[in-house]
Design a protein around this motif. Structure first.
Motif, PDB file in Angstrom:
ATOM      1  N   LEU A  98     -35.441  32.769  50.342  1.00 47.27           N
ATOM      2  CA  LEU A  98     -34.346  33.724  50.242  1.00 47.27           C
ATOM      3  C   LEU A  98     -33.096  33.152  50.889  1.00 47.27           C
ATOM      4  CD1 LEU A  98     -36.170  37.012  51.406  1.00 47.27           C
ATOM      5  CD2 LEU A  98     -35.717  36.307  49.048  1.00 47.27           C
ATOM      6  N   VAL A  99     -31.939  33.634  50.453  1.00 48.12           N
ATOM      7  CA  VAL A  99     -30.672  33.342  51.116  1.00 48.12           C
ATOM      8  C   VAL A  99     -29.928  34.659  51.301  1.00 48.12           C
ATOM      9  CG1 VAL A  99     -30.436  30.993  50.238  1.00 48.12           C
ATOM     10  CG2 VAL A  99     -29.503  32.899  48.910  1.00 48.12           C
ATOM     11  N   THR A 100     -29.051  34.731  52.287  1.00 46.01           N
ATOM     12  CA  THR A 100     -28.264  35.940  52.480  1.00 46.01           C
ATOM     13  C   THR A 100     -27.050  35.921  51.563  1.00 46.01           C
ATOM     14  OG1 THR A 100     -27.158  34.879  54.364  1.00 46.01           O
ATOM     15  CG2 THR A 100     -28.993  36.327  54.851  1.00 46.01           C
ATOM     16  N   TYR A 101     -26.706  37.075  51.043  1.00 47.81           N
ATOM     17  CA  TYR A 101     -25.629  37.236  50.060  1.00 47.81           C
ATOM     18  C   TYR A 101     -24.573  38.151  50.664  1.00 47.81           C
ATOM     19  CZ  TYR A 101     -23.525  38.123  45.428  1.00 47.81           C
ATOM     20  OH  TYR A 101     -22.681  38.216  44.348  1.00 47.81           O
ATOM     21  N   THR A 102     -23.373  37.620  50.867  1.00 50.45           N
ATOM     22  CA  THR A 102     -22.324  38.395  51.539  1.00 50.45           C
ATOM     23  C   THR A 102     -21.156  38.745  50.622  1.00 50.45           C
ATOM     24  OG1 THR A 102     -21.302  36.332  52.337  1.00 50.45           O
ATOM     25  CG2 THR A 102     -22.879  37.424  53.808  1.00 50.45           C
ATOM     26  N   ASP A 103     -21.253  38.390  49.343  1.00 55.23           N
ATOM     27  CA  ASP A 103     -20.174  38.715  48.409  1.00 55.23           C
ATOM     28  C   ASP A 103     -20.227  40.170  47.955  1.00 55.23           C
ATOM     29  OD1 ASP A 103     -19.379  36.126  48.608  1.00 55.23           O
ATOM     30  OD2 ASP A 103     -20.084  35.499  46.637  1.00 55.23           O
ATOM     31  N   TYR A 104     -21.322  40.855  48.266  1.00 59.65           N
ATOM     32  CA  TYR A 104     -21.505  42.235  47.837  1.00 59.65           C
ATOM     33  C   TYR A 104     -22.188  42.993  48.957  1.00 59.65           C
ATOM     34  CZ  TYR A 104     -23.960  46.158  45.594  1.00 59.65           C
ATOM     35  OH  TYR A 104     -24.456  47.397  45.284  1.00 59.65           O
ATOM     36  N   THR A 105     -21.768  44.224  49.207  1.00 59.79           N
ATOM     37  CA  THR A 105     -22.470  45.090  50.149  1.00 59.79           C
ATOM     38  C   THR A 105     -22.935  46.332  49.402  1.00 59.79           C
ATOM     39  OG1 THR A 105     -20.365  46.073  50.851  1.00 59.79           O
ATOM     40  CG2 THR A 105     -21.264  44.284  52.206  1.00 59.79           C
ATOM     41  N   LYS A 106     -24.178  46.692  49.614  1.00 60.46           N
ATOM     42  CA  LYS A 106     -24.734  47.847  48.910  1.00 60.46           C
ATOM     43  C   LYS A 106     -24.256  49.137  49.562  1.00 60.46           C
ATOM     44  CE  LYS A 106     -28.929  49.929  47.096  1.00 60.46           C
ATOM     45  NZ  LYS A 106     -30.407  49.954  47.079  1.00 60.46           N
ATOM     46  N   PRO A 107     -23.769  50.079  48.764  1.00 63.33           N
ATOM     47  CA  PRO A 107     -23.341  51.373  49.323  1.00 63.33           C
ATOM     48  C   PRO A 107     -24.507  52.112  49.977  1.00 63.33           C
ATOM     49  CG  PRO A 107     -22.532  51.090  47.074  1.00 63.33           C
ATOM     50  CD  PRO A 107     -23.522  49.988  47.323  1.00 63.33           C
ATOM     51  N   ILE A 108     -24.189  52.889  50.981  1.00 57.54           N
ATOM     52  CA  ILE A 108     -25.198  53.709  51.643  1.00 57.54           C
ATOM     53  C   ILE A 108     -25.081  55.121  51.093  1.00 57.54           C
ATOM     54  CG2 ILE A 108     -26.081  54.550  53.845  1.00 57.54           C
ATOM     55  CD1 ILE A 108     -24.662  52.189  55.185  1.00 57.54           C
ATOM     56  N   ASP A 109     -25.942  55.463  50.149  1.00 59.99           N
ATOM     57  CA  ASP A 109     -25.952  56.819  49.608  1.00 59.99           C
ATOM     58  C   ASP A 109     -27.348  57.134  49.101  1.00 59.99           C
ATOM     59  OD1 ASP A 109     -26.227  55.964  46.812  1.00 59.99           O
ATOM     60  OD2 ASP A 109     -24.107  55.433  46.907  1.00 59.99           O
ATOM     61  N   LYS A 110     -27.612  58.399  48.888  1.00 57.20           N
ATOM     62  CA  LYS A 110     -28.952  58.851  48.509  1.00 57.20           C
ATOM     63  C   LYS A 110     -29.414  58.224  47.203  1.00 57.20           C
ATOM     64  CE  LYS A 110     -32.506  61.756  48.834  1.00 57.20           C
ATOM     65  NZ  LYS A 110     -33.491  61.740  49.935  1.00 57.20           N
ATOM     66  N   LEU A 111     -28.499  58.053  46.239  1.00 56.76           N
ATOM     67  CA  LEU A 111     -28.890  57.493  44.947  1.00 56.76           C
ATOM     68  C   LEU A 111     -29.335  56.041  45.054  1.00 56.76           C
ATOM     69  CD1 LEU A 111     -26.350  58.994  42.375  1.00 56.76           C
ATOM     70  CD2 LEU A 111     -28.802  59.436  42.557  1.00 56.76           C
ATOM     71  N   GLY A 112     -28.990  55.384  46.148  1.00 57.07           N
ATOM     72  CA  GLY A 112     -29.427  54.017  46.352  1.00 57.07           C
ATOM     73  C   GLY A 112     -30.928  53.882  46.511  1.00 57.07           C
ATOM     74  N   GLN A 113     -31.630  55.009  46.675  1.00 51.95           N
ATOM     75  CA  GLN A 113     -33.083  54.972  46.801  1.00 51.95           C
ATOM     76  C   GLN A 113     -33.782  54.774  45.458  1.00 51.95           C
ATOM     77  OE1 GLN A 113     -34.770  58.127  49.184  1.00 51.95           O
ATOM     78  NE2 GLN A 113     -33.092  58.054  50.644  1.00 51.95           N
ATOM     79  N   TRP A 114     -33.020  54.906  44.357  1.00 46.96           N
ATOM     80  CA  TRP A 114     -33.575  54.664  43.023  1.00 46.96           C
ATOM     81  C   TRP A 114     -32.867  53.478  42.391  1.00 46.96           C
ATOM     82  CZ3 TRP A 114     -32.451  59.571  44.854  1.00 46.96           C
ATOM     83  CH2 TRP A 114     -33.556  60.411  45.042  1.00 46.96           C
ATOM     84  N   LYS A 115     -33.520  52.836  41.439  1.00 44.53           N
ATOM     85  CA  LYS A 115     -32.938  51.651  40.812  1.00 44.53           C
ATOM     86  C   LYS A 115     -31.987  52.041  39.696  1.00 44.53           C
ATOM     87  CE  LYS A 115     -36.182  48.028  42.028  1.00 44.53           C
ATOM     88  NZ  LYS A 115     -36.959  46.875  41.541  1.00 44.53           N
TER      89      LYS A 115
END
Length: 238
Positions: A98-115
């Motif tokens: 694995l490598v860390t990816y810093t070009d994108y940050t995932k939003p923190i919201d309830k819908l993030g629990q589903w794909k």
């Protein structure tokens, strides 16, 4: 698959003539419908029937990807796409880097629990990883907390204890994550980017791949021996 940025999807494994995690998949789909205040036009039995109708006849292990759409007040199955899983099979995928990816940050919201379809997460982060001979990227949120990987939930061991990033960090509440937390002692714990060097061992998980050991993060090597033993043992719960 239609790259509509609003669609939700679910990947379901067919193995040994059954859908071993179907109950958990239906639970997760039902929770999504409840969160969106929508109805479902199927139950567990009718879902199983639709999945069986979509199977290839001669493939012993298959991945079925369901794409959903919203039809008025209903969360409905739009498309079922079926693919064989070979050359790899559930819970015997080779270890990965694995490598860390810093070009994108995932939003923190309830819908993030589903794909949901998300090009930056599912495509760009994998392309980035492949530039460094890695398979997937570690995804962060705006607080520089580890959330998950490009395609999977993330688990890690520090001082002999097994942890996974909490849902409040933005992680997908994956079906195999649910299965593991129900059958193993796993604690939710926030993991910051700067703390990755404290990890003793780690793995990713998904309903299609099972447990996949991680032998390297950003070039730092990790032992996979204990993870190999762990994934062999988890099969007894399936």
């Amino acid at each position: 698959m239609n790259p509509n940025p609003t669609y939700f999807f679910e990947s379901i494994l067919y193995r040994n003539s059954e859908f071993p995690l179907l109950r958990l998949h239906f639970q997760r789909i039902s929770e999504l419908a409840d969160h969106l205040k929508l109805n479902l036009d199927f139950d567990t039995d009718s879902l199983k029937s639709r999945l069986e109708a979509a199977l290839y006849q001669k493939e012993e292990e298959q991945k079925l990807r369901l794409q959903f759409e919203i039809r008025e007040s209903t969360l409905a199955i739009d498309i079922i796409e079926t693919k064989p899983t070979h050359p790899f099979h559930f819970n015997i995928y080779p270890s990965i880097a694995l490598v860390t990816y810093t070009d994108y940050t995932k939003p923190i919201d309830k819908l993030g629990q589903w794909k949901q379809y998300n090009k930056a997460l599912y495509e760009d982060s994998i392309s980035f990883a492949q530039q460094f001979s890695a398979s997937q990227s570690i995804i962060l949120n705006k607080h520089r907390e580890v959330v998950e990987t490009s395609l999977s939930n993330f688990f890690y061991i520090i001082k002999g204890k097994l942890f996974t990033p909490p849902l409040r960090s933005g992680a997908v509440n994956g079906v195999f994550r649910r299965f593991l937390t129900q059958n193993m002692t796993i604690e939710e714990k926030t993991l910051y980017l700067n703390d990755l060097d404290q990890i003793e061992a780690c793995f990713i998980s998904s309903a299609i791949r099972g447990i996949v050991p991680v032998y390297s993060i950003d070039g730092r090597r990790h032992s996979i021996e204990g993870i190999e033993q762990l994934r062999t043992g988890i099969l007894s719960f399936l």
